[in-house]
Design an enzyme around this catalytic site. Structure first.
Site, PDB file in Angstrom:
ATOM      1  N   LYS A  72       2.887   9.811   8.382  1.00  0.00           N
ATOM      2  CA  LYS A  72       2.191   9.290   9.546  1.00  0.00           C
ATOM      3  C   LYS A  72       2.613   9.638  10.804  1.00  0.00           C
ATOM      4  O   LYS A  72       2.450  10.831  11.414  1.00  0.00           O
ATOM      5  CB  LYS A  72       2.064   7.714   9.449  1.00  0.00           C
ATOM      6  CG  LYS A  72       0.896   7.339   8.301  1.00  0.00           C
ATOM      7  CD  LYS A  72       0.209   6.065   8.494  1.00  0.00           C
ATOM      8  CE  LYS A  72      -0.775   5.747   7.765  1.00  0.00           C
ATOM      9  NZ  LYS A  72      -0.350   4.931   6.519  1.00  0.00           N
ATOM     10  N   ASP A 108       9.209   2.546   1.264  1.00  0.00           N
ATOM     11  CA  ASP A 108       7.909   3.536   1.661  1.00  0.00           C
ATOM     12  C   ASP A 108       8.021   2.970   3.447  1.00  0.00           C
ATOM     13  O   ASP A 108       7.463   1.988   3.571  1.00  0.00           O
ATOM     14  CB  ASP A 108       6.706   2.770   1.114  1.00  0.00           C
ATOM     15  CG  ASP A 108       5.465   3.618   1.464  1.00  0.00           C
ATOM     16  OD1 ASP A 108       5.344   3.971   2.793  1.00  0.00           O
ATOM     17  OD2 ASP A 108       4.443   3.535   0.955  1.00  0.00           O
ATOM     18  N   PHE A 164       0.799  -1.180   0.002  1.00  0.00           N
ATOM     19  CA  PHE A 164      -0.037   0.113   0.211  1.00  0.00           C
ATOM     20  C   PHE A 164       0.948   1.279  -0.013  1.00  0.00           C
ATOM     21  O   PHE A 164       1.671   1.347   0.635  1.00  0.00           O
ATOM     22  CB  PHE A 164      -1.036   0.018   1.340  1.00  0.00           C
ATOM     23  CG  PHE A 164      -1.826   1.314   1.330  1.00  0.00           C
ATOM     24  CD1 PHE A 164      -2.834   1.267   0.326  1.00  0.00           C
ATOM     25  CD2 PHE A 164      -1.496   2.382   1.925  1.00  0.00           C
ATOM     26  CE1 PHE A 164      -4.058   2.197   0.366  1.00  0.00           C
ATOM     27  CE2 PHE A 164      -2.342   3.478   2.037  1.00  0.00           C
ATOM     28  CZ  PHE A 164      -3.563   3.557   1.103  1.00  0.00           C
TER      29      PHE A 164
HETATM   30  C1  LIG Z   1      -0.955   5.270   4.978  1.00  0.00           C
HETATM   31  C2  LIG Z   1       0.295   5.013   3.860  1.00  0.00           C
HETATM   32  C3  LIG Z   1       0.578   5.681   2.929  1.00  0.00           C
HETATM   33  C4  LIG Z   1      -0.466   6.855   2.372  1.00  0.00           C
HETATM   34  O1  LIG Z   1      -0.192   7.946   3.269  1.00  0.00           O
HETATM   35  P1  LIG Z   1      -1.547   9.073   3.338  1.00  0.00           P
HETATM   36  O2  LIG Z   1      -1.071  10.156   4.437  1.00  0.00           O
HETATM   37  O3  LIG Z   1      -2.724   8.526   3.609  1.00  0.00           O
HETATM   38  O4  LIG Z   1      -1.550   9.707   1.967  1.00  0.00           O
HETATM   39  C5  LIG Z   1       1.465   5.352   2.059  1.00  0.00           C
HETATM   40  N1  LIG Z   1       2.232   4.184   2.039  1.00  0.00           N
HETATM   41  C6  LIG Z   1       2.243   3.436   3.491  1.00  0.00           C
HETATM   42  C7  LIG Z   1       2.916   2.362   3.846  1.00  0.00           C
HETATM   43  C8  LIG Z   1       1.157   3.737   4.220  1.00  0.00           C
HETATM   44  O5  LIG Z   1       0.761   2.938   5.453  1.00  0.00           O
END
Ligand SMILES: *Cc1c(COP(=O)(O)O)cnc(C)c1O
Length: 397
Positions: A245, A216, A130
């Site tokens: 986050k 990520d 994700f």
């Molecule tokens: C939450 C998340 C995102 C996206 O972040 P947003 O602030 O919702 O745009 C991208 N990568 C990972 C691994 C995430 O958990």
């Protein structure tokens, strides 16, 4: 009030939130919950941490926003702090995780194009990933439920299977490959941690073929796994990393970190953001990083994670009809269930006042604040166990 005028993209829990403190959340009807969602790994220091509240208040009275056409001292300070505590040389600030990912993808392609290899446009992601909801991010993760109906797949995005070493090697050796993008520990996808030797292997292969690695760490970074960055466990580092986050402790902020080499194509005018890196966000980010990047917080994560892992293993052996597997790293914990994960979440919420997150592969995720106390961790286990009891009775075969 109702949800009638909200775009219907969320399946919201019937819980109206009012206020929070640490790992506690109260609904408008006064019910107290133990919050192990923490804004999905975002409120790393719990709700309403007094030092974060103070940082917002102090900055709010001074200056909220100016354009990036001016120097913003807080931005320079947070970039310094992030680079000192990581592999990176430079940072671009965003407002969210998906924008940080977007910047990472652009940085990777631009690197190759600026360095005489414009044909290198291919970006390989992994199944179960994700990366957020912008077009680049949904194409990089390629989860069909997030891409369907949104037009043709973007050119140059491909998917690899977790653990398919032959396909991974072939992808990296491909002369049009720009980068690999991976979460060292998957979040939404079911908390799968990529084995440390695989991360090191990826580094070697990518170096051999001139391919960049993007991590990520939007969810698994910022102390969540017990080190500031999840990849530190593997003793290697990426070229580019997306963070968000918990960097803002609940305030919207994201960052794309890169080595000077990987960012060499990101020159004046090629990228930008109106809000990214504004003074208010930077003040909170600086405070959150200074509180999370301490032996105290990181040791606490490891200690609490060790306790929870042991206790959950015990529950798994006592409730094999409810728990299939316990996985993840640090306080990014996935519990794969026999009963439907969404129904189990509702049951935990309604019968035990325990808030947990969903996840892929029929997992529920436990993402408590990093400063959870041992007493709160014990309470979490008591409530989780009780939820397993109720689930066993309710869904007994
Ligand atoms: C939450 C998340 C995102 C996206 O972040 P947003 O602030 O919702 O745009 C991208 N990568 C990972 C691994 C995430 O958990």
């Amino acid at each position: 009030m109702s949800t009638n005028h909200l775009m219907g993209v969320y399946n919201r829990a019937p819980l109206e939130v009012e206020r929070g403190r640490g790992a506690r959340l109260w609904s408008t009807d006064g019910t107290e919950y133990l919050d192990c969602v923490a804004g999905i790994s975002t409120n790393g220091l719990g709700h309403a941490h007094p030092e974060l509240v103070q940082a917002v208040k102090d900055q709010a009275e001074k200056l909220w926003h100016v354009s990036n056409i001016f120097r913003i001292p807080g931005q320079e300070a947070l970039a310094d702090a992030l680079c000192e505590s990581s592999f990176a040389d430079v940072v671009f600030f965003t407002n969210s995780g998906t924008e940080a990912v977007e910047c990472a993808l652009k940085t990777a392609r631009k690197y190759h194009s600026a360095n005489g290899a414009p044909e290198r446009i291919d970006i390989y992601g992994f199944d179960g990933s994700f990366h957020g909801r912008t077009y680049g991010a949904i194409n990089a993760a390629a989860n069909p439920s997030y891409t369907e109906g949104f037009g043709p797949a973007m050119q140059g995005f491909h998917q690899l299977k977790w653990g398919d070493h032959d396909a991974i090697k072939a992808a990296i050796a491909n002369p049009t490959t720009a980068a690999i993008i991976v979460e060292p520990v998957q979040g939404e996808g079911g908390c799968r941690a990529m084995p440390e030797q695989c991360l090191r292997g990826l580094r070697e292969l990518c170096d051999e073929h001139g391919v960049l690695i993007i991590f990520d760490e939007v969810q698994c970074g910022m102390g969540r796994t017990g080190k500031l960055w999840a990849h530190e466990w593997a003793g290697m580092s990426p070229d580019i990393m997306a963070v968000a986050k918990a960097l803002g402790g609940g305030f919207p902020i994201g960052a794309c970190l890169a080595t000077a080499r990987a960012a060499s194509g990101m020159t004046v005018g090629v990228h930008g953001s109106t809000f990214g890196g504004n003074p208010l966000a930077m003040a909170v980010g600086l405070k959150a990083l200074s509180l999370i990047n301490t032996p105290e917080t990181l040791n606490n994560v490891n200690e609490i994670a060790g306790y929870l892992k042991q206790q959950l293993a015990g529950l798994q052996s006592r409730f094999p009809d409810v728990i299939v597997d316990v996985r993840g790293k640090g306080l990014l914990i996935g519990v794969k269930l026999v009963p439907n994960n969404r129904e189990f979440m509702a049951l935990a919420r309604d019968t035990q006042q325990l808030l947990i997150a969903g996840g892929g592969d029929n997992c529920v995720r436990l993402l408590p604040p990093l400063n959870l106390t041992l007493d709160e961790a014990r309470e979490l286990i008591v409530r989780f166990e009780a939820a397993c009891e109720v689930a066993r009775e309710k869904w007994a075969a």
